[in-house]
Write an enzyme that holds these catalytic residues in place. Structure first.
Site, PDB file in Angstrom:
ATOM      1  N   GLY A  31     -27.322  -5.335 -25.633  1.00  0.00           N
ATOM      2  CA  GLY A  31     -27.878  -4.048 -25.225  1.00  0.00           C
ATOM      3  C   GLY A  31     -28.440  -4.056 -23.819  1.00  0.00           C
ATOM      4  O   GLY A  31     -28.111  -4.936 -23.022  1.00  0.00           O
ATOM      5  N   LEU A  33     -27.669  -1.944 -21.584  1.00  0.00           N
ATOM      6  CA  LEU A  33     -26.346  -1.961 -20.950  1.00  0.00           C
ATOM      7  C   LEU A  33     -26.377  -1.486 -19.505  1.00  0.00           C
ATOM      8  O   LEU A  33     -27.188  -0.640 -19.124  1.00  0.00           O
ATOM      9  CB  LEU A  33     -25.374  -1.088 -21.756  1.00  0.00           C
ATOM     10  N   GLY A  36     -21.904  -3.615 -15.617  1.00  0.00           N
ATOM     11  CA  GLY A  36     -21.171  -4.843 -15.955  1.00  0.00           C
ATOM     12  C   GLY A  36     -20.618  -4.760 -17.377  1.00  0.00           C
ATOM     13  O   GLY A  36     -19.435  -5.013 -17.627  1.00  0.00           O
ATOM     14  N   HIS A  37     -21.494  -4.360 -18.313  1.00  0.00           N
ATOM     15  CA  HIS A  37     -21.036  -4.186 -19.701  1.00  0.00           C
ATOM     16  C   HIS A  37     -19.952  -3.117 -19.775  1.00  0.00           C
ATOM     17  O   HIS A  37     -18.968  -3.261 -20.496  1.00  0.00           O
ATOM     18  CB  HIS A  37     -22.195  -3.735 -20.604  1.00  0.00           C
ATOM     19  N   GLN A  61     -30.644 -17.311 -30.309  1.00  0.00           N
ATOM     20  CA  GLN A  61     -30.235 -17.896 -29.028  1.00  0.00           C
ATOM     21  C   GLN A  61     -31.364 -17.936 -27.999  1.00  0.00           C
ATOM     22  O   GLN A  61     -31.157 -18.336 -26.861  1.00  0.00           O
ATOM     23  CB  GLN A  61     -29.021 -17.176 -28.461  1.00  0.00           C
ATOM     24  N   GLY A 147     -18.284 -11.506 -19.928  1.00  0.00           N
ATOM     25  CA  GLY A 147     -18.400 -11.511 -18.469  1.00  0.00           C
ATOM     26  C   GLY A 147     -18.446 -12.924 -17.914  1.00  0.00           C
ATOM     27  O   GLY A 147     -18.996 -13.834 -18.538  1.00  0.00           O
ATOM     28  N   ASP A 150     -21.863 -15.219 -17.185  1.00  0.00           N
ATOM     29  CA  ASP A 150     -22.269 -16.272 -18.123  1.00  0.00           C
ATOM     30  C   ASP A 150     -21.119 -17.264 -18.225  1.00  0.00           C
ATOM     31  O   ASP A 150     -20.423 -17.338 -19.249  1.00  0.00           O
ATOM     32  CB  ASP A 150     -22.615 -15.651 -19.475  1.00  0.00           C
ATOM     33  N   SER A 186     -29.003  -7.460 -17.565  1.00  0.00           N
ATOM     34  CA  SER A 186     -30.024  -6.670 -18.256  1.00  0.00           C
ATOM     35  C   SER A 186     -31.411  -7.095 -17.784  1.00  0.00           C
ATOM     36  O   SER A 186     -32.350  -6.301 -17.761  1.00  0.00           O
ATOM     37  CB  SER A 186     -29.909  -6.869 -19.757  1.00  0.00           C
ATOM     38  N   ARG A 187     -31.531  -8.364 -17.409  1.00  0.00           N
ATOM     39  CA  ARG A 187     -32.832  -8.888 -16.983  1.00  0.00           C
ATOM     40  C   ARG A 187     -33.300  -8.290 -15.656  1.00  0.00           C
ATOM     41  O   ARG A 187     -34.496  -8.336 -15.346  1.00  0.00           O
ATOM     42  CB  ARG A 187     -32.769 -10.408 -16.837  1.00  0.00           C
TER      43      ARG A 187
END
Ligand code: PAF
Length: 283
Positions: A31, A33, A36-37, A61, A147, A150, A186-187
């Site tokens: 989420g 979003l 990129g998403h 995680q 993506g 990561d 998202s960060r």
């Protein structure tokens, strides 16, 4: 777009689609979003009869409880963006729905998981493998989209799919950047205006390091990046690694392999950001 919150509703609908010979694409997300998403969603929509997106902040995680607590959550905005991008089904389950009993599975990815994120975030990739394998079992997608930001996660997911013998095409999608170069994440929503102003330096330094790398050693290039992510600008470096793009093991010489990637993890204030750059890729 239909929003589904239970495994029963999801599997019921997808079984019908599969029965009718429809291809299914999955975009797993946590989420909050961003564009990129959406680039993953658009590709998934274009390449499959049916696009499923999951929005689930996976607790297993997060090795740092504070990170889990502060992870941005914007479910209404996410649903709107997905609908506009042409997504067919949004799967937004509760923790109990995904993990009716605690997931105690232990995956082993060997050397792939002992470096970089794996070294700095113990247990992180085991949690990623738990949730992604669970989503794969539920959705049974033909293709799944991730993506390249990561970068290590992608390698881990490919290894997991191979280990579990799953017949799923893992599609890697390029990093999407803000106009000033900052890799979308998202960060980024957690950065203060001042930190947001400094954060594009990460991509800027990586791009400049590619020119530097042409005339300098791997070791000097690592130093080049590390020294420029300065505490005075609010950065605290976790690692800058230059690795083989397939094995993720550190390289010492540019001639060692035909696929070389630089991966960085750095705190910008309290927000941990990652980014990467390809130094060499013989396609
Ligand atoms: O990359 C992410 O957002 C997450 O790690 C993923 C793949 C959705 C699993 O929770």
């Amino acid at each position: 777009m239909q929003t589904l919150t239970t495994v029963a509703a999801l599997t019921d609908i997808l079984e019908g689609l599969r029965h009718n010979g429809r291809t299914i694409g999955l975009v797993p997300t946590m989420g909050a979003l961003h564009q990129g998403h959406l680039s993953l969603i658009k590709r998934c929509v274009a390449e499959n009869d049916c696009c499923v997106a999951s929005v689930f902040v996976n607790p297993t995680q997060f090795n740092d409880p504070k990170d889990l607590e502060t992870y941005p959550r914007t479910p209404e905005a996410d649903a709107l963006m997905l609908e506009e991008a042409g997504c067919d089904y949004l799967f937004m389950p509760s923790v109990e729905e995904v993990y009716p009993t605690p997931d105690t599975r232990q995956f082993s990815f060997g050397a792939l998981e002992t470096v970089m994120e794996g070294a700095y975030r113990p247990g992180h990739f085991n949690g990623v493998a738990q949730v992604v394998s669970r989503l794969f079992e539920l959705v049974k997608p033909h293709k799944a989209y991730f993506g390249e930001k990561d970068f290590q996660q992608l390698a881990i997911i490919r290894a997991m799919v191979a280990q579990l013998g799953m017949n799923i095409d893992i599609v890697a999608c390029p990093i999407i950047r803000e106009t000033d170069g900052l890799a979308m994440s998202s960060r980024n929503k957690r950065l203060t205006p001042k930190q947001r102003e400094k954060a594009p330096l990460i991509a800027d330094i990586l791009v400049k390091s590619r020119t530097f790398a042409r005339e300098n050693s791997v070791e000097a290039t690592i130093r080049y990046v590390s020294e420029r992510l300065r505490p005075e600008d609010g950065f605290k470096l976790d690692y800058m690694a230059i690795v083989d793009g397939r094995t993720l093991q550190a390289v010492e010489d540019w001639a060692e392999t035909d696929y070389i990637v630089g991966c960085v993890a750095v705190y910008c204030g309290p927000v941990r950001l990652i980014d990467n750059i390809v130094y060499k890729h013989a396609d």
